[in-house]
Design a protein around this motif. Sequence first.
Motif, PDB file in Angstrom:
ATOM      1  N   UNK A  38      51.368 -35.804   5.934  1.00 32.63           N
ATOM      2  CA  UNK A  38      49.935 -35.684   5.645  1.00 32.63           C
ATOM      3  C   UNK A  38      49.083 -35.871   6.898  1.00 32.63           C
ATOM      4  N   UNK A  39      49.548 -36.695   7.820  1.00 29.10           N
ATOM      5  CA  UNK A  39      48.780 -36.962   9.041  1.00 29.10           C
ATOM      6  C   UNK A  39      49.187 -36.070  10.211  1.00 29.10           C
ATOM      7  N   UNK A  40      50.081 -35.120   9.977  1.00 29.49           N
ATOM      8  CA  UNK A  40      50.497 -34.208  11.045  1.00 29.49           C
ATOM      9  C   UNK A  40      49.309 -33.343  11.477  1.00 29.49           C
ATOM     10  N   UNK A  41      49.128 -33.107  12.778  1.00 26.65           N
ATOM     11  CA  UNK A  41      47.955 -32.336  13.230  1.00 26.65           C
ATOM     12  C   UNK A  41      47.838 -30.967  12.574  1.00 26.65           C
ATOM     13  N   UNK A  42      48.965 -30.297  12.338  1.00 31.47           N
ATOM     14  CA  UNK A  42      48.910 -28.966  11.712  1.00 31.47           C
ATOM     15  C   UNK A  42      48.364 -29.025  10.293  1.00 31.47           C
ATOM     16  N   UNK A  43      48.504 -30.171   9.628  1.00 31.05           N
ATOM     17  CA  UNK A  43      47.998 -30.329   8.260  1.00 31.05           C
ATOM     18  C   UNK A  43      46.593 -30.917   8.256  1.00 31.05           C
ATOM     19  N   UNK A  44      46.366 -31.914   9.082  1.00 34.75           N
ATOM     20  CA  UNK A  44      45.063 -32.587   9.059  1.00 34.75           C
ATOM     21  C   UNK A  44      43.926 -31.688   9.566  1.00 34.75           C
TER      22      UNK A  44
ATOM     23  N   UNK B  12      48.830 -30.673  -1.388  1.00 35.60           N
ATOM     24  CA  UNK B  12      48.356 -31.927  -0.797  1.00 35.60           C
ATOM     25  C   UNK B  12      48.302 -33.040  -1.837  1.00 35.60           C
ATOM     26  N   UNK B  13      47.798 -32.713  -3.022  1.00 34.17           N
ATOM     27  CA  UNK B  13      47.725 -33.731  -4.072  1.00 34.17           C
ATOM     28  C   UNK B  13      49.119 -34.223  -4.446  1.00 34.17           C
ATOM     29  N   UNK B  14      50.102 -33.308  -4.503  1.00 34.53           N
ATOM     30  CA  UNK B  14      51.464 -33.723  -4.818  1.00 34.53           C
ATOM     31  C   UNK B  14      52.019 -34.700  -3.794  1.00 34.53           C
ATOM     32  N   UNK B  15      51.762 -34.465  -2.505  1.00 35.71           N
ATOM     33  CA  UNK B  15      52.234 -35.394  -1.480  1.00 35.71           C
ATOM     34  C   UNK B  15      51.528 -36.736  -1.581  1.00 35.71           C
TER      35      UNK B  15
ATOM     36  N   UNK C 259      70.080 -41.479  13.313  1.00 38.17           N
ATOM     37  CA  UNK C 259      70.143 -40.775  12.032  1.00 38.17           C
ATOM     38  C   UNK C 259      68.879 -41.019  11.210  1.00 38.17           C
ATOM     39  N   UNK C 260      68.386 -42.259  11.191  1.00 40.49           N
ATOM     40  CA  UNK C 260      67.186 -42.547  10.408  1.00 40.49           C
ATOM     41  C   UNK C 260      65.940 -41.929  11.039  1.00 40.49           C
ATOM     42  N   UNK C 261      65.864 -41.924  12.366  1.00 38.40           N
ATOM     43  CA  UNK C 261      64.725 -41.276  13.010  1.00 38.40           C
ATOM     44  C   UNK C 261      64.731 -39.765  12.749  1.00 38.40           C
ATOM     45  N   UNK C 262      65.922 -39.169  12.779  1.00 37.08           N
ATOM     46  CA  UNK C 262      66.009 -37.743  12.450  1.00 37.08           C
ATOM     47  C   UNK C 262      65.636 -37.503  10.995  1.00 37.08           C
ATOM     48  N   UNK C 263      66.008 -38.425  10.118  1.00 34.78           N
ATOM     49  CA  UNK C 263      65.650 -38.275   8.712  1.00 34.78           C
ATOM     50  C   UNK C 263      64.136 -38.343   8.528  1.00 34.78           C
ATOM     51  N   UNK C 264      63.480 -39.267   9.210  1.00 35.19           N
ATOM     52  CA  UNK C 264      62.017 -39.360   9.133  1.00 35.19           C
ATOM     53  C   UNK C 264      61.364 -38.057   9.581  1.00 35.19           C
ATOM     54  N   UNK C 265      61.840 -37.516  10.683  1.00 36.07           N
ATOM     55  CA  UNK C 265      61.261 -36.268  11.193  1.00 36.07           C
ATOM     56  C   UNK C 265      61.514 -35.109  10.247  1.00 36.07           C
ATOM     57  N   UNK C 266      62.732 -34.998   9.702  1.00 38.40           N
ATOM     58  CA  UNK C 266      63.047 -33.885   8.805  1.00 38.40           C
ATOM     59  C   UNK C 266      62.224 -33.956   7.524  1.00 38.40           C
ATOM     60  N   UNK C 267      62.055 -35.159   6.960  1.00 40.03           N
ATOM     61  CA  UNK C 267      61.241 -35.301   5.752  1.00 40.03           C
ATOM     62  C   UNK C 267      59.781 -34.964   6.028  1.00 40.03           C
ATOM     63  N   UNK C 268      59.271 -35.424   7.166  1.00 40.49           N
ATOM     64  CA  UNK C 268      57.875 -35.127   7.506  1.00 40.49           C
ATOM     65  C   UNK C 268      57.659 -33.633   7.723  1.00 40.49           C
ATOM     66  N   UNK C 269      58.578 -32.970   8.418  1.00 44.47           N
ATOM     67  CA  UNK C 269      58.450 -31.529   8.643  1.00 44.47           C
ATOM     68  C   UNK C 269      58.552 -30.757   7.332  1.00 44.47           C
ATOM     69  N   UNK C 270      59.447 -31.195   6.451  1.00 48.51           N
ATOM     70  CA  UNK C 270      59.568 -30.524   5.159  1.00 48.51           C
ATOM     71  C   UNK C 270      58.312 -30.716   4.316  1.00 48.51           C
ATOM     72  N   UNK C 271      57.723 -31.923   4.365  1.00 50.70           N
ATOM     73  CA  UNK C 271      56.476 -32.144   3.639  1.00 50.70           C
ATOM     74  C   UNK C 271      55.334 -31.301   4.174  1.00 50.70           C
ATOM     75  N   UNK C 272      55.225 -31.180   5.501  1.00 44.57           N
ATOM     76  CA  UNK C 272      54.198 -30.316   6.081  1.00 44.57           C
ATOM     77  C   UNK C 272      54.421 -28.855   5.715  1.00 44.57           C
TER      78      UNK C 272
ATOM     79  N   UNK D  73      56.651 -43.666   4.969  1.00 46.76           N
ATOM     80  CA  UNK D  73      56.323 -43.292   6.350  1.00 46.76           C
ATOM     81  C   UNK D  73      56.544 -41.802   6.580  1.00 46.76           C
ATOM     82  N   UNK D  74      57.580 -41.228   5.966  1.00 52.83           N
ATOM     83  CA  UNK D  74      57.844 -39.799   6.144  1.00 52.83           C
ATOM     84  C   UNK D  74      56.773 -38.955   5.465  1.00 52.83           C
ATOM     85  N   UNK D  75      56.384 -39.311   4.237  1.00 51.50           N
ATOM     86  CA  UNK D  75      55.360 -38.538   3.521  1.00 51.50           C
ATOM     87  C   UNK D  75      54.013 -38.652   4.223  1.00 51.50           C
ATOM     88  N   UNK D  76      53.659 -39.850   4.679  1.00 54.76           N
ATOM     89  CA  UNK D  76      52.403 -40.004   5.398  1.00 54.76           C
ATOM     90  C   UNK D  76      52.449 -39.286   6.743  1.00 54.76           C
TER      91      UNK D  76
END
Length: 582
Positions: free
Chosen positions: A422-428, A394-397, A364-377, A416-419
């Motif tokens: 920001x570090x996702x290849x599609x964003x970087x 980007x500044x908001x994140x 559940x926590x790993x899925x939460x990390x992924x969902x937050x990261x995808x939503x941030x991207x 960790x989710x927000x970073x």
Amino acid sequence: MQVPQDGEEDLACQPWYHGPLSRQKAEALLLEDGDFLVRASRSRGGHPVISCRWQGSALHFEVLRVALRPRPGRPAALFQLEDERFSSMSALVHSYVASGRPLSQATGAVASRPVAQPSCLRRSFSEDALVDSTDGIKHLRTRKRSTSQPTDLEHSGRSKDPSEGPGASTVPGSALLRIGSDSVLLKTPAPLGKTADILRGSDGQLHAKAPTKPLRAPSLVLGEASGPPPTYCELVPRVPRAQGATPVHSCPEPEARWWEAEEEEEKEEDRCFVRPQAEVSFCPPDHPSCLLGCQNRPLDPQILHKLRGLFLEHHPGGTALHLLLVDCQAAGLLGVTREQRSAMGVASGLELLILPHGHRLRLELLERLEALALAGALAVLGCSGPLEERAAALRGLVELALALRPGAAGDLLGLAAVMGALLMPQVSRLERTWRQLRRSHTEAALAFEQELKPLMRALDEGSGPCDPGAVALPHVAPAMRLLEGEDLAAPPAESCGLLLRALHRARLAARDAPQYRRAAAQRLRGFQPHPELREALTTGFLRRLLWGSRGAQAPRAQRVEKFQRVLSVLSQRLEPDSPSLP
């Protein structure tokens, strides 16, 4: 008669409580918009359910019962509908009816008129009101009432039967039998003067030898309204006010927030090993969403626009506290009930994460990390307007990550989710967007490069800060991935060291779980979350937002892979000239 002190009052004495009642029978009793009743659901283990008719449809809202550890001066359970919790079911119903608030933001249903039960359930205060069967219902013996009391029986609609002996009385179909100190709910409008007389009666006055008691003041006093007098309801009593007096509004005291409740530490000598019974989930139960309907499409433009405005209204520090609150609940750091402790054999989710039967919580926590990261991207890649709009996202994140770092909110799981976004290849790969960030928001760009990236690298390597004073929720993502069989993204020469450091950090987090709990509660003390923003950060909402109500049921790996392809397409459309994705 002694009133119970554990917060679980005798619901059978309330005219709006119908006991074990099926959904079909409840809907048959609800005739007009605003009609409501409370029943015990057999399919939900006897939990109270509020049935209400609104806009021509019968709606049913389950009330969550949250058990608390027994403590003097504190109720044994809290009753929750959506976000707010109450010490008793009567307090919950009174609050919603008196204030006119909707039972749920999604439906907008307002409960205003209680539907009285055909025959009052007469039970003692010592019995449990929320049971599945009616075997325990006992009839009260007829009590002799004296006509010399200040509040005569004729004032409440009772009349004597000539065939009965002196002192006996009957209850006509137009009124409910009065039990204890509860008022009589009339089906016909009652004058204000008689209403005040009815409120003046008490349980002691019904007995011939009991001394007189002072006037029972209502919990809410409303001024006289113009026009015909409304139907009397015990939830919103009306009494005549003196001429020239100013109406006084007395609101009930706010309920204690569950994340502020102090946990009782068990004494070392009293502790004993408890065999775990089952895997525990800390995901909140599915309630009607105030943002999404029952069925929704993935990435609904209207919902995305509303969420964008919602996040812009809140300061990054406030958003960080919302995220800390939801993360602590999802990780089992705050709000853990005694039943959950007994089921998992430990006191918190941080201890459960490193145990074999913590498999469900880790997923559940790993899925939460992924969902937050995808939503941030998506918040960045979904900006199809000017370049400055993506730079502002980007500044908001970055500002949110700064508000989550140690020393601030201290939510390393959210960091960790927000970073990760920001570090996702599609964003970087968005070179022009990052260049615009350095040009327009230099401070945020420098903080990302000089502070956030080194901090995240140190946390992943197991050498970052983990002191409970500066951290409220530690970084346990590397240990969760290892325990679930995922490979560490590190060279083979360093993988052994990373593995040992990750497991050592997880063991320290489990040992210091009480200190992290106190640190999180201290940061959330006095915090008033926004209901919609809090829901928007939950795992269930993010899953439905990103993949829709149907796609959310697909396997996790399949969902993540498809959404990664969607983000890749969006990234290529925004900046085709930037380096291609691998």
